[in-house]
Motif scaffolding. Sequence first.
Motif, PDB file in Angstrom:
ATOM      1  N   ALA A   1       0.834  -1.212   0.000  1.00  0.00           N
ATOM      2  CA  ALA A   1       0.000   0.000   0.000  1.00  0.00           C
ATOM      3  C   ALA A   1       0.862   1.252   0.000  1.00  0.00           C
ATOM      4  O   ALA A   1       1.946   1.289   0.592  1.00  0.00           O
ATOM      5  N   ASP A   2       0.350   2.308  -0.623  1.00  0.00           N
ATOM      6  CA  ASP A   2       1.075   3.566  -0.697  1.00  0.00           C
ATOM      7  C   ASP A   2       1.177   4.251   0.662  1.00  0.00           C
ATOM      8  O   ASP A   2       2.066   5.077   0.877  1.00  0.00           O
ATOM      9  N   ARG A   3       0.266   3.933   1.569  1.00  0.00           N
ATOM     10  CA  ARG A   3       0.289   4.542   2.895  1.00  0.00           C
ATOM     11  C   ARG A   3      -0.473   3.658   3.876  1.00  0.00           C
ATOM     12  O   ARG A   3      -1.277   2.806   3.477  1.00  0.00           O
ATOM     13  N   ALA A   4      -0.202   3.862   5.156  1.00  0.00           N
ATOM     14  CA  ALA A   4      -0.994   3.207   6.191  1.00  0.00           C
ATOM     15  C   ALA A   4      -2.336   3.918   6.312  1.00  0.00           C
ATOM     16  O   ALA A   4      -2.483   5.082   5.933  1.00  0.00           O
ATOM     17  N   LEU A   5      -3.327   3.196   6.865  1.00  0.00           N
ATOM     18  CA  LEU A   5      -4.660   3.778   7.042  1.00  0.00           C
ATOM     19  C   LEU A   5      -4.800   4.319   8.461  1.00  0.00           C
ATOM     20  O   LEU A   5      -5.737   4.005   9.189  1.00  0.00           O
TER      21      LEU A   5
ATOM     22  N   VAL B   1      -2.678   0.459  11.340  1.00  0.00           N
ATOM     23  CA  VAL B   1      -3.747  -0.032  10.470  1.00  0.00           C
ATOM     24  C   VAL B   1      -3.158  -0.159   9.070  1.00  0.00           C
ATOM     25  O   VAL B   1      -2.845   0.848   8.424  1.00  0.00           O
ATOM     26  N   GLU B   2      -2.970  -1.394   8.607  1.00  0.00           N
ATOM     27  CA  GLU B   2      -2.351  -1.634   7.309  1.00  0.00           C
ATOM     28  C   GLU B   2      -3.312  -2.378   6.390  1.00  0.00           C
ATOM     29  O   GLU B   2      -3.871  -3.416   6.767  1.00  0.00           O
ATOM     30  N   ALA B   3      -3.507  -1.842   5.193  1.00  0.00           N
ATOM     31  CA  ALA B   3      -4.353  -2.479   4.193  1.00  0.00           C
ATOM     32  C   ALA B   3      -3.518  -3.433   3.341  1.00  0.00           C
ATOM     33  O   ALA B   3      -2.402  -3.102   2.912  1.00  0.00           O
ATOM     34  N   VAL B   4      -4.059  -4.606   3.098  1.00  0.00           N
ATOM     35  CA  VAL B   4      -3.431  -5.614   2.234  1.00  0.00           C
ATOM     36  C   VAL B   4      -4.016  -5.406   0.842  1.00  0.00           C
ATOM     37  O   VAL B   4      -5.096  -5.901   0.533  1.00  0.00           O
ATOM     38  N   VAL B   5      -3.316  -4.638  -0.011  1.00  0.00           N
ATOM     39  CA  VAL B   5      -3.911  -4.159  -1.259  1.00  0.00           C
ATOM     40  C   VAL B   5      -3.446  -4.967  -2.470  1.00  0.00           C
ATOM     41  O   VAL B   5      -2.426  -5.648  -2.436  1.00  0.00           O
ATOM     42  N   ARG B   6      -4.199  -4.819  -3.549  1.00  0.00           N
ATOM     43  CA  ARG B   6      -4.038  -5.647  -4.744  1.00  0.00           C
ATOM     44  C   ARG B   6      -2.816  -5.243  -5.574  1.00  0.00           C
ATOM     45  O   ARG B   6      -2.899  -4.600  -6.626  1.00  0.00           O
ATOM     46  N   ARG B   7      -1.679  -5.632  -5.091  1.00  0.00           N
ATOM     47  CA  ARG B   7      -0.395  -5.527  -5.778  1.00  0.00           C
ATOM     48  C   ARG B   7       0.446  -6.735  -5.412  1.00  0.00           C
ATOM     49  O   ARG B   7       0.221  -7.363  -4.382  1.00  0.00           O
ATOM     50  N   HIS B   8       1.409  -7.048  -6.257  1.00  0.00           N
ATOM     51  CA  HIS B   8       2.460  -7.972  -5.857  1.00  0.00           C
ATOM     52  C   HIS B   8       3.468  -7.217  -4.998  1.00  0.00           C
ATOM     53  O   HIS B   8       3.597  -5.990  -5.091  1.00  0.00           O
ATOM     54  N   GLY B   9       4.210  -7.968  -4.187  1.00  0.00           N
ATOM     55  CA  GLY B   9       5.330  -7.359  -3.485  1.00  0.00           C
ATOM     56  C   GLY B   9       6.470  -7.103  -4.451  1.00  0.00           C
ATOM     57  O   GLY B   9       6.913  -5.971  -4.643  1.00  0.00           O
TER      58      GLY B   9
ATOM     59  N   ILE C   1       8.529  -8.850   3.323  1.00  0.00           N
ATOM     60  CA  ILE C   1       7.481  -8.483   2.371  1.00  0.00           C
ATOM     61  C   ILE C   1       6.143  -8.798   3.022  1.00  0.00           C
ATOM     62  O   ILE C   1       5.821  -9.962   3.277  1.00  0.00           O
ATOM     63  N   LYS C   2       5.374  -7.741   3.329  1.00  0.00           N
ATOM     64  CA  LYS C   2       4.136  -7.916   4.091  1.00  0.00           C
ATOM     65  C   LYS C   2       3.021  -7.062   3.507  1.00  0.00           C
ATOM     66  O   LYS C   2       3.250  -6.132   2.752  1.00  0.00           O
ATOM     67  N   TYR C   3       1.804  -7.427   3.916  1.00  0.00           N
ATOM     68  CA  TYR C   3       0.615  -6.646   3.576  1.00  0.00           C
ATOM     69  C   TYR C   3       0.499  -6.469   2.058  1.00  0.00           C
ATOM     70  O   TYR C   3       0.389  -5.365   1.541  1.00  0.00           O
TER      71      TYR C   3
END
Length: 503
Positions: free
Chosen positions: A109-113, A231-239, A255-257
């Motif tokens: 993710a580009d940023r934490a929530l 608060v970390e979002a697990v978003v639709r990208r590869h690591g 490599i997380k989230y």
Amino acid sequence: MNIATKEYLSAINAIAEDRKQQILKRPDGITVSGTAYYVSADGDDKNDGLTKENPWKTIGRVNEAANTLNPGDGVFFRRGDIFRGMLFASEGVTYAAYGEGEKPRLYAADRALDDPSLWVEVDSINHIYRWDEPILDVGTIVFNDGERHSYKHIPSYIGGRYVCRDDESKPFDMSEEMKGDLDIFWYYDAAMTTSPSRGEDFPVPALRYDRFGTLYLRCDNGNPALVFDSVEAVVRRHGIKVGRCNNVRIDNLCIKYVGEHGISAGGERVRGLHVSGCEFGWIGGSIQHYLGLDPNYPEGGRGTVTRYGNAIEVYGGCDGYTVEDCYIYQCYDAGITHQITTNGKKYELTDVTYRNNLVEYCVYSIEYFLDQNDGDTESYMDGIEICDNILRYSGYGWGQQRHNKHTPAHIKGWSYVNTASNYTVHHNIFDRSAYRMLHLVARDQDSCPEMHDNVYIQHRGGMIGQYGGNELGEPDILYMDENADVTVHYIFGDEDAEVYVIE
């Protein structure tokens, strides 16, 4: 057969913890023959990156240099720092760590929530909040570094609207369906497919890694950024997207989230991928695609989805693929995998080694399959070794949000053709699975692995799994009963196994 006493299970816990600490504290020892580049959180992308004193700052800058990096070069991330985004690997390049402290952390993710001003309460009665920025599809949200996580609601999309998965006549209503604290729903319908379905013809949302929608979260205790420290979002990208690049080395990174795969490689035959000393956690859960038909939910009904993901995946052919000394946990799907449905093409998967890893709380600790279809009879696996791994609690992690809950296994080979030779599984610890411990089936029994010196720990009455050829029918599912040690010795061929039952 042995009884797994409390003392024995405590000893296994200690062995696993020791392995975990060895991996987390693994020292750096990587050198490169080419140019070394450095990246740190207090660097500057205008720097040349050629020294630790003049580093780049972001993954984006590394990606900009992807076409100019040469085989033999290395990119080194500073320990203790967090880097955000999806990293695109280059042919023959090493990605590793430098400095002191924790492994460098790569988050998708580009940023934490964690900004309270961006959580807007939209339903005060049901405590539902909206994240007030567009966001990629979210597989789950992880709070306080794993202390808690979200349950994701994924309604079907049929007839131009979201509907309840178990009743397509009923429109999906967040307030009615999000009953649990920390439930989430990601809304998107801005782009639709043209030919989406298996056997049906209705449009569904077309998802990619650059499609942004709206995230909703139920938080009963108030604004989530005030309730939780992280608060970390697990978003639709590869690591890290390796793709078809050969001779990529990835060492000592965290490599997380990551909502897709932690490391994704694939193609006709990826060579020399080597992953070592890395930590992977909270991988997958984002939507890969909607399907019109799915045999698993609800019993052949319509409108379900396929979700990512695996910590480390090769989809296609491979040669010289090694994963060793890694700590992997909480994957929606598999910890480590090589797999391909051939669709009439020939694929070779050779010289594959999974060694000395600790994998916990994934649906599949290790997965493989060679689904030879559409006339393919030439594809094969050769030289597969799975050894000295500690594989624990398959099917006990957050991935059991999935609809098909009956699939977990520590080694999941499914029941495909799986043509293989020189395939060995030895000196591993298989510690409890919510379903099968092992699913080792092929068309021909000779393609199943040679087993020796493994440890099996399972609850009495739980499944050991399946082993054997299925050309004439599926092998029986075998259980942890009074004959379990005989079963393991004679059916799996693991004559030197240690078998422990938990009463």
